[in-house]
Design a protein around this motif. Structure first.
Motif, PDB file in Angstrom:
ATOM      1  N   VAL A 407       0.840  -1.203   0.000  1.00 28.35           N
ATOM      2  CA  VAL A 407       0.000   0.000   0.000  1.00 28.35           C
ATOM      3  C   VAL A 407       0.872   1.250   0.000  1.00 28.35           C
ATOM      4  CG1 VAL A 407      -1.987  -1.102   1.066  1.00 28.35           C
ATOM      5  CG2 VAL A 407      -0.223  -0.105   2.520  1.00 28.35           C
ATOM      6  N   THR A 408       0.394   2.282  -0.706  1.00 25.35           N
ATOM      7  CA  THR A 408       1.147   3.522  -0.874  1.00 25.35           C
ATOM      8  C   THR A 408       0.220   4.719  -0.678  1.00 25.35           C
ATOM      9  OG1 THR A 408       2.659   2.503  -2.471  1.00 25.35           O
ATOM     10  CG2 THR A 408       2.527   4.907  -2.496  1.00 25.35           C
ATOM     11  N   LEU A 409       0.762   5.764  -0.044  1.00 20.60           N
ATOM     12  CA  LEU A 409       0.013   7.006   0.126  1.00 20.60           C
ATOM     13  C   LEU A 409       0.959   8.190   0.064  1.00 20.60           C
ATOM     14  CD1 LEU A 409      -2.682   8.486   0.897  1.00 20.60           C
ATOM     15  CD2 LEU A 409      -1.983   8.234   3.288  1.00 20.60           C
ATOM     16  N   LYS A 410       0.535   9.250  -0.588  1.00 20.94           N
ATOM     17  CA  LYS A 410       1.183  10.560  -0.509  1.00 20.94           C
ATOM     18  C   LYS A 410       0.093  11.614  -0.589  1.00 20.94           C
ATOM     19  CE  LYS A 410       2.333  10.680  -5.462  1.00 20.94           C
ATOM     20  NZ  LYS A 410       3.433  10.798  -6.447  1.00 20.94           N
ATOM     21  N   GLU A 411       0.402  12.842  -0.129  1.00 20.34           N
ATOM     22  CA  GLU A 411      -0.636  13.860  -0.017  1.00 20.34           C
ATOM     23  C   GLU A 411      -0.088  15.256  -0.291  1.00 20.34           C
ATOM     24  OE1 GLU A 411      -2.653  11.558   3.835  1.00 20.34           O
ATOM     25  OE2 GLU A 411      -1.595  13.456   4.057  1.00 20.34           O
ATOM     26  N   ASN A 412      -0.936  16.086  -0.863  1.00 18.78           N
ATOM     27  CA  ASN A 412      -0.715  17.529  -0.922  1.00 18.78           C
ATOM     28  C   ASN A 412      -1.940  18.216  -0.338  1.00 18.78           C
ATOM     29  OD1 ASN A 412       1.891  17.802  -2.227  1.00 18.78           O
ATOM     30  ND2 ASN A 412       0.900  16.962  -4.056  1.00 18.78           N
ATOM     31  N   ILE A 413      -1.705  19.251   0.482  1.00 17.83           N
ATOM     32  CA  ILE A 413      -2.782  19.941   1.172  1.00 17.83           C
ATOM     33  C   ILE A 413      -2.543  21.445   1.038  1.00 17.83           C
ATOM     34  CG2 ILE A 413      -4.058  20.135   3.327  1.00 17.83           C
ATOM     35  CD1 ILE A 413      -2.520  17.591   4.263  1.00 17.83           C
ATOM     36  N   ILE A 414      -3.550  22.164   0.563  1.00 17.87           N
ATOM     37  CA  ILE A 414      -3.483  23.619   0.429  1.00 17.87           C
ATOM     38  C   ILE A 414      -4.670  24.222   1.168  1.00 17.87           C
ATOM     39  CG2 ILE A 414      -3.473  25.570  -1.164  1.00 17.87           C
ATOM     40  CD1 ILE A 414      -2.350  23.698  -3.303  1.00 17.87           C
ATOM     41  N   GLY A 415      -4.422  25.235   1.980  1.00 20.83           N
ATOM     42  CA  GLY A 415      -5.527  25.822   2.714  1.00 20.83           C
ATOM     43  C   GLY A 415      -5.421  27.326   2.836  1.00 20.83           C
ATOM     44  N   VAL A 416      -6.558  27.979   2.992  1.00 23.12           N
ATOM     45  CA  VAL A 416      -6.624  29.423   3.242  1.00 23.12           C
ATOM     46  C   VAL A 416      -7.629  29.670   4.365  1.00 23.12           C
ATOM     47  CG1 VAL A 416      -5.994  30.092   0.893  1.00 23.12           C
ATOM     48  CG2 VAL A 416      -8.409  29.764   1.488  1.00 23.12           C
ATOM     49  N   SER A 417      -7.420  30.753   5.080  1.00 24.83           N
ATOM     50  CA  SER A 417      -8.396  31.168   6.087  1.00 24.83           C
ATOM     51  C   SER A 417      -8.405  32.676   6.187  1.00 24.83           C
ATOM     52  CB  SER A 417      -8.093  30.541   7.455  1.00 24.83           C
ATOM     53  OG  SER A 417      -6.979  31.174   8.054  1.00 24.83           O
ATOM     54  N   TYR A 418      -9.501  33.173   6.716  1.00 29.93           N
ATOM     55  CA  TYR A 418      -9.602  34.614   6.984  1.00 29.93           C
ATOM     56  C   TYR A 418     -10.064  34.778   8.420  1.00 29.93           C
ATOM     57  CZ  TYR A 418     -10.410  39.579   6.382  1.00 29.93           C
ATOM     58  OH  TYR A 418     -10.359  40.941   6.496  1.00 29.93           O
ATOM     59  N   GLY A 419      -9.327  35.571   9.183  1.00 35.54           N
ATOM     60  CA  GLY A 419      -9.681  35.817  10.569  1.00 35.54           C
ATOM     61  C   GLY A 419      -9.822  37.314  10.826  1.00 35.54           C
ATOM     62  N   TRP A 420     -10.733  37.630  11.723  1.00 38.97           N
ATOM     63  CA  TRP A 420     -10.889  39.032  12.101  1.00 38.97           C
ATOM     64  C   TRP A 420     -11.208  39.127  13.591  1.00 38.97           C
ATOM     65  CZ3 TRP A 420     -14.272  36.165   9.362  1.00 38.97           C
ATOM     66  CH2 TRP A 420     -15.617  36.129   9.739  1.00 38.97           C
ATOM     67  N   LYS A 421     -10.714  40.214  14.179  1.00 33.44           N
ATOM     68  CA  LYS A 421     -10.901  40.445  15.613  1.00 33.44           C
ATOM     69  C   LYS A 421     -12.066  41.395  15.814  1.00 33.44           C
ATOM     70  CE  LYS A 421      -5.933  39.877  16.322  1.00 33.44           C
ATOM     71  NZ  LYS A 421      -4.660  40.510  16.797  1.00 33.44           N
ATOM     72  N   PHE A 422     -12.680  41.298  16.978  1.00 32.39           N
ATOM     73  CA  PHE A 422     -13.810  42.192  17.275  1.00 32.39           C
ATOM     74  C   PHE A 422     -13.726  42.656  18.727  1.00 32.39           C
ATOM     75  CE2 PHE A 422     -15.196  37.899  18.253  1.00 32.39           C
ATOM     76  CZ  PHE A 422     -15.882  38.028  19.443  1.00 32.39           C
TER      77      PHE A 422
END
Length: 422
Positions: A407-422
Motif C-alpha cells: 500500500v502507498t500514500l502521498k498527499e498535498n494539502i493547500i488551505g486558506v483562512s480569513y480571521g478578524w478580531k472584534f
C-alpha cells in the motif's frame, strides 16, 4: 446577542458544509493540525495558540487569542495506491484508489474574552478521515464485485472554556461532539467470514454520534518560554449497518489522544515551537485489532474481533514563525511519526492506507489594512509504501492464495483562512 446569533449561524453553515465532504488522512487518519496558522507550522499548537481553532488542539488556548472569528477552507489531495504480488489467484497487479481525488474541508473558530480571567470559544473542524475509491477492485480475484473502497468522515463541534488562574497559568476544557459517517463498498467477499454477513459491505452511508472531552493547560514559565499539555478522551461510536465488518458489533470509537508542547520566543521576530502527540489507535478494537485472528478463524464483527491492526502513532512536530514585516508572518514546519500499519497487516489496509509519516509545511499570514488576517498554507506528506510481509494467507481456511499486498500514500494539502478580531 447579535454576535451570539451570528456565531450560531456560522456554526450551522460550517457543520452543513463539513458533513458531506470531509475525508483525509495524515497522522493515521487524524489531521496534521487544526487552523491554517497551525497547519503551516506542521500542526504545532499545544503551547502556541494562534487563532479561533485553538481549542481543537488545546482548549487552554481559548484564553490566549482574544476576541476573534476564523473561517478556513482546505483542499486535500491524497494519492492512494495498492498492489498485490505473488498471489496464486492472479498475476501481479497494481490498483489506483483515486477515483475520488480531491476533497474540500472547511473549518470555523470563534473565541471571546468574557473577562480578564475567563474566555469561551467554539471550534468546528474535521478531525481527519479516510477515503479510498478503487474503480478496479483489488479484491476481485478473490470473488469481490464492483468498485471497492471506504469513506470515513469525522466532524467535531467543540465548545470550550478557559480560565486564567494567574498571569502564568491557564486551564481549559472542551466538549468534543463527534459526528461520524462511514460507507464501504465492493468487499462483500468478506461476508462469508462475518458474524453478521448481511452487514459487511454496500449498506450505504451510516452515521454515529458521540461525546468526549478535551482538557488542556498553558504555562508561561519564563517571558520567552511557554509550555502546554492536552488530553482528549476516547469517544464511543458505532455503525450498526456495518456490524458485520467492525469489531464489537460495528464499534468505531474515536481514539484517546494526548500531547505536550513548547513555544520559545527566541527574538521578538522569531518563534520556535514543538509538539509531541500520541494517538492511541491500538485501543480501538476495529482499528487496532490484528486481522490475523480472522485468518485463524475468528469472524468479523464479534467482540474483540479482527480489525485493521493499526499501532499507536506518536508524532514529533517542529515549527517556526518569523515576523518579516509588521503586516506579514512567514511559517514553516516538519513532522515525523511512526508507521501505524505493520507489514503483516496490509491486506485489509488496501482499504485504509494511512501510511504517511513525514510532513513538510509552509505558511504565511498577511494582515490587511483593515485589520483582517489572510492566512495560507501548503503541506506535503511524503509518499510512503508499506510492502506486505506474509500479509495474504495462503491456505485453508480462508484460502486467499498467499503473496502480499503493498500500500502507498502521498498527499498535498493547500488551505486558506480569513480571521478578524472584534
Amino acid at each position: 446577542m447579535s454576535t451570539f446569533n451570528f456565531s450560531l449561524r456560522a456554526v450551522a453553515l460550517a457543520a452543513a458544509l463539513l458533513a458531506p465532504v470531509l475525508a483525509g488522512a495524515t497522522n493515521g487518519y487524524f489531521s496534521h493540525g487544526y487552523g491554517a496558522k497551525s497547519q503551516g507550522m506542521a500542526g504545532v499548537g499545544i503551547a502556541l495558540p494562534q487563532d479561533g481553532l485553538a481549542a481543537a488542539t488545546n482548549p487552554a488556548g481559548t484564553a490566549a487569542v482574544g476576541n476573534r472569528y476564523d473561517l478556513g477552507l482546505t483542499l486535500f489531495a491524497p494519492s492512494r495506491d495498492a498492489s498485490i504480488v505473488g498471489n496464486a489467484f492472479g498475476a501481479d497487479a497494481s490498483y489506483s484508489g483515486n477515483n475520488t481525488s480531491t476533497f474540500l474541508i472547511p473549518d470555523f473558530g470563534y473565541t471571546r474574552q468574557v473577562n480578564p480571567h475567563l474566555a469561551v470559544g467554539l471550534a468546528v473542524y474535521g478531525n481527519g478521515g479516510m477515503n479510498t475509491d478503487y474503480s478496479a477492485n483489488p479484491y476481485a480475484r478473490f470473488g469481490a464485485t464492483g468498485s471497492a473502497g471506504i469513506n470515513l468522515e469525522q466532524l467535531f463541534i467543540s465548545p470550550s472554556v478557559a480560565y486564567k488562574v494567574s498571569d502564568a497559568h491557564t486551564f481549559g476544557a472542551a466538549l468534543n461532539l463527534a459526528y461520524q459517517r462511514f460507507e464501504a463498498k465492493g468487499i462483500g467477499l468478506f461476508s462469508g467470514f462475518s458474524s453478521a454477513p448481511g452487514n459487511v459491505s454496500d449498506k450505504g452511508v451510516d452515521s454515529s454520534t458521540g461525546v468526549g472531552v478535551r482538557l488542556g493547560w498553558l504555562g508561561k514559565v519564563t517571558p520567552q518560554l511557554t509550555l502546554g499539555a492536552t488530553w482528549a478522551s476516547k469517544i464511543s461510536g458505532k455503525f450498526d449497518n456495518y456490524k458485520g465488518l467492525f469489531a464489537d458489533g460495528g464499534g468505531f470509537d474515536v481514539p484517546e489522544n494526548y500531547g505536550i508542547g513548547l513555544a520559545f520566543e527566541a527574538t521578538p521576530a522569531w518563534t520556535l515551537a514543538a509538539d509531541v502527540q500520541t494517538i492511541r489507535y491500538s485501543q480501538v478494537g476495529s482499528v487496532g485489532n490484528s486481522a490475523a485472528s480472522l485468518f485463524a478463524g475468528t469472524p468479523l464483527g464479534v467482540a474483540n474481533g479482527p480489525g485493521f491492526g493499526w499501532r499507536d502513532v506518536t508524532v514529533l512536530k517542529l515549527g517556526v514563525s518569523h515576523q518579516l514585516r509588521s503586516d506579514l508572518i512567514l511559517r514553516g514546519g516538519v513532522s515525523i511519526g511512526n508507521q501505524p500499519v505493520a507489514e503483516s497487516e496490509t491486506f485489509f489496509n488496501v482499504l485504509a492506507p494511512g501510511v504517511v509519516t513525514k510532513h513538510l509545511t509552509l505558511g504565511a499570514t498577511w494582515t490587511t489594512p483593515g485589520g483582517g488576517e489572510l492566512t495560507g498554507f501548503f503541506a506535503h506528506a511524503f509518499g510512503e509504501t508499506v510492502n506486505g510481509k506474509g500479509s495474504i494467507p495462503p491456505g485453508n481456511p480462508p484460502g486467499f492464495g498467499g503473496g502480499n499486498a503493498n500500500v502507498t500514500l502521498k498527499e498535498n494539502i493547500i488551505g486558506v483562512s480569513y480571521g478578524w478580531k472584534f
